[in-house]
Design a protein around this motif. Sequence first.
Motif, PDB file in Angstrom:
ATOM      1  N   ALA A 109      -0.649  -4.092   0.346  1.00 29.41           N
ATOM      2  CA  ALA A 109       0.733  -4.337   0.696  1.00 29.41           C
ATOM      3  C   ALA A 109       1.657  -4.527  -0.591  1.00 29.41           C
ATOM      4  CB  ALA A 109       0.780  -5.539   1.731  1.00 29.41           C
ATOM      5  N   GLY A 110       1.133  -5.294  -1.684  1.00 30.19           N
ATOM      6  CA  GLY A 110       1.821  -5.466  -2.771  1.00 30.19           C
ATOM      7  C   GLY A 110       2.516  -4.029  -3.242  1.00 30.19           C
ATOM      8  N   ALA A 111       1.215  -3.306  -3.491  1.00 30.13           N
ATOM      9  CA  ALA A 111       1.467  -1.819  -4.175  1.00 30.13           C
ATOM     10  C   ALA A 111       2.257  -1.000  -3.234  1.00 30.13           C
ATOM     11  CB  ALA A 111       0.074  -0.869  -3.998  1.00 30.13           C
ATOM     12  N   VAL A 112       2.326  -1.150  -1.907  1.00 33.15           N
ATOM     13  CA  VAL A 112       3.377  -0.502  -1.190  1.00 33.15           C
ATOM     14  C   VAL A 112       4.727  -1.020  -1.495  1.00 33.15           C
ATOM     15  CG1 VAL A 112       4.102  -0.067   1.433  1.00 33.15           C
ATOM     16  CG2 VAL A 112       1.827   0.125   0.731  1.00 33.15           C
ATOM     17  N   LEU A 113       4.832  -2.334  -1.551  1.00 33.98           N
ATOM     18  CA  LEU A 113       6.150  -3.011  -1.745  1.00 33.98           C
ATOM     19  C   LEU A 113       6.814  -2.482  -3.237  1.00 33.98           C
ATOM     20  CD1 LEU A 113       8.219  -5.107  -1.526  1.00 33.98           C
ATOM     21  CD2 LEU A 113       7.077  -6.781  -2.305  1.00 33.98           C
ATOM     22  N   ARG A 114       5.791  -2.404  -4.279  1.00 31.38           N
ATOM     23  CA  ARG A 114       6.356  -1.831  -5.316  1.00 31.38           C
ATOM     24  C   ARG A 114       6.706  -0.222  -5.467  1.00 31.38           C
ATOM     25  NH1 ARG A 114       2.285  -5.071  -7.506  1.00 31.38           N
ATOM     26  NH2 ARG A 114       0.481  -3.943  -7.311  1.00 31.38           N
ATOM     27  N   LEU A 115       6.014   0.497  -4.555  1.00 32.00           N
ATOM     28  CA  LEU A 115       6.425   1.722  -4.359  1.00 32.00           C
ATOM     29  C   LEU A 115       8.005   1.949  -3.479  1.00 32.00           C
ATOM     30  CD1 LEU A 115       5.835   4.932  -4.395  1.00 32.00           C
ATOM     31  CD2 LEU A 115       4.796   4.568  -2.386  1.00 32.00           C
ATOM     32  N   LEU A 116       8.145   0.913  -2.483  1.00 31.50           N
ATOM     33  CA  LEU A 116       9.291   1.027  -1.861  1.00 31.50           C
ATOM     34  C   LEU A 116      10.350   0.496  -2.976  1.00 31.50           C
ATOM     35  CD1 LEU A 116      10.850   0.687   0.818  1.00 31.50           C
ATOM     36  CD2 LEU A 116      10.120  -1.518   0.899  1.00 31.50           C
ATOM     37  N   VAL A 174       8.220   6.184   4.216  1.00 32.70           N
ATOM     38  CA  VAL A 174       7.365   6.335   5.505  1.00 32.70           C
ATOM     39  C   VAL A 174       5.933   6.312   4.951  1.00 32.70           C
ATOM     40  CG1 VAL A 174       6.714   7.651   7.459  1.00 32.70           C
ATOM     41  CG2 VAL A 174       9.077   7.852   6.882  1.00 32.70           C
ATOM     42  N   ILE A 175       5.242   5.580   5.496  1.00 34.83           N
ATOM     43  CA  ILE A 175       3.791   5.504   5.135  1.00 34.83           C
ATOM     44  C   ILE A 175       3.193   5.531   6.466  1.00 34.83           C
ATOM     45  CG2 ILE A 175       3.962   2.761   5.376  1.00 34.83           C
ATOM     46  CD1 ILE A 175       1.914   4.302   2.530  1.00 34.83           C
ATOM     47  N   ARG A 178      16.398  11.085   3.234  1.00 34.64           N
ATOM     48  CA  ARG A 178      16.265  11.236   1.918  1.00 34.64           C
ATOM     49  C   ARG A 178      14.957  10.005   1.774  1.00 34.64           C
ATOM     50  NH1 ARG A 178      20.234   9.268  -1.702  1.00 34.64           N
ATOM     51  NH2 ARG A 178      20.945   7.596  -0.448  1.00 34.64           N
ATOM     52  N   GLY A 179      14.292  10.337   0.980  1.00 32.25           N
ATOM     53  CA  GLY A 179      13.127   9.469   0.592  1.00 32.25           C
ATOM     54  C   GLY A 179      11.747  10.093   0.368  1.00 32.25           C
ATOM     55  N   LEU A 180      10.758   9.370   0.640  1.00 31.92           N
ATOM     56  CA  LEU A 180       9.366   9.811   0.375  1.00 31.92           C
ATOM     57  C   LEU A 180       8.318   9.626   1.549  1.00 31.92           C
ATOM     58  CD1 LEU A 180       7.562  10.634  -2.059  1.00 31.92           C
ATOM     59  CD2 LEU A 180       7.088   8.131  -2.282  1.00 31.92           C
ATOM     60  N   ALA A 181       7.569  10.279   1.836  1.00 31.29           N
ATOM     61  CA  ALA A 181       6.660  10.392   2.850  1.00 31.29           C
ATOM     62  C   ALA A 181       5.277  10.162   2.277  1.00 31.29           C
ATOM     63  CB  ALA A 181       6.806  11.225   4.073  1.00 31.29           C
ATOM     64  N   VAL A 182       4.339   9.165   2.564  1.00 36.72           N
ATOM     65  CA  VAL A 182       3.104   9.204   2.161  1.00 36.72           C
ATOM     66  C   VAL A 182       2.034   9.221   3.257  1.00 36.72           C
ATOM     67  CG1 VAL A 182       1.531   7.816   0.659  1.00 36.72           C
ATOM     68  CG2 VAL A 182       3.850   8.128   0.164  1.00 36.72           C
ATOM     69  N   ALA A 183       1.251  10.010   3.332  1.00 37.27           N
ATOM     70  CA  ALA A 183       0.062   9.978   4.319  1.00 37.27           C
ATOM     71  C   ALA A 183      -1.265   9.395   3.232  1.00 37.27           C
ATOM     72  CB  ALA A 183      -0.069  11.330   4.896  1.00 37.27           C
ATOM     73  N   VAL A 184      -2.080   8.672   3.902  1.00 34.12           N
ATOM     74  CA  VAL A 184      -3.322   8.137   3.293  1.00 34.12           C
ATOM     75  C   VAL A 184      -4.312   8.383   4.047  1.00 34.12           C
ATOM     76  CG1 VAL A 184      -4.497   6.373   2.004  1.00 34.12           C
ATOM     77  CG2 VAL A 184      -2.049   6.651   1.824  1.00 34.12           C
TER      78      VAL A 184
END
Length: 335
Positions: free
Chosen positions: A40-47, A120-121, A199-205
């Motif tokens: 979650a911390g990594a996602v927060l940095r990406l956000l 979007v994650i 506008r933004g970024l979508a990430v699929a993991v």
Amino acid sequence: MWVTWREAMERALYGERGFYLRERPRGHFRTSVSASEVFAGAVLRLLGAVDAALGRPAALDLVDVGSGDGALVTRVLRTAEPSLAARLRVTAVDLAPPPPDADPAIKWAAEAPEHVTGLVIANEWLDNVPLDVAEQGPDGPRLVLVDPRTGAERLGDRPQERDLAWLDRWWPLPTAGRRAEIGRPRDEAWATVVGRLSRGLAVAVDYAHPVDDRPEFGTLTGYRAGAGVAPVPDGSCDITAHVALDACAAAGERAGAVSTTLTTQRHALRSLGITGARPSLGTVDADPAAYLRGLTRASREAELIDPAGLGGFGWLAQATCRSLAGWPPGATPAS
């Protein structure tokens, strides 16, 4: 009763009393979210990076597709700086109802908002999008039919023309007996997500494999209570199959993505500061408690970037604006 795998998965996972309407994922398998709050911390940095690239809009979306119990967005929301948290519009997308203790600041929905500005994650969502299975027979590909009560299989009719075209492009079957999971429904699901990103970024993991290294007999499997089980689509277990993220990427580009990056979780998280580095031995005497906390964090980070485990997951990142091209930084853009 013989049905296609796509129909069987749909009923088993999302039908009345389906697995995902009845169960929470963390009770059956370990994900990056449940493994550690470090994710979650990594996602927060990406956000934060997305926010900066977009010029810090008045309202910033964080959308978690396949949210489960909402643990990821809950952690991000609770650890974000107040100035960022005040601008966040957080949406947890899941068919299951929210847990009783859900944060009231999180909106729960069955699908992503129509217009998203932000991030979007989708963590381990696409692998549960139902799909058909095909097997190469003497006269070409045939759909694999399954008995939902037992998991027994037999061959059925030829796939639809659009599925045959998908197989020809993304998962050719050169010899009899070879199998493929027809990922077209996943391409369409991902294209819908990207198409809603203004506008933004979508990430699929997700678990993934490339077109030049598809598994010979597919990846369909089941999970229950932390263990792999036979994929019997009777609603008693999770049914999952790895994702052709390269095919999803092409669909995302057709839906409006202007940049695409395909990489591994190990590379993506390392670019976001997750290294697994142990604290310096010099801090043992000065602050033993801090040293132990550092060791614990290093262990959690190491699990997330282990190339033989969670670190081997695929990351597909697609941006719909040039200011976010190339995320995560330093990764090789998809060709």
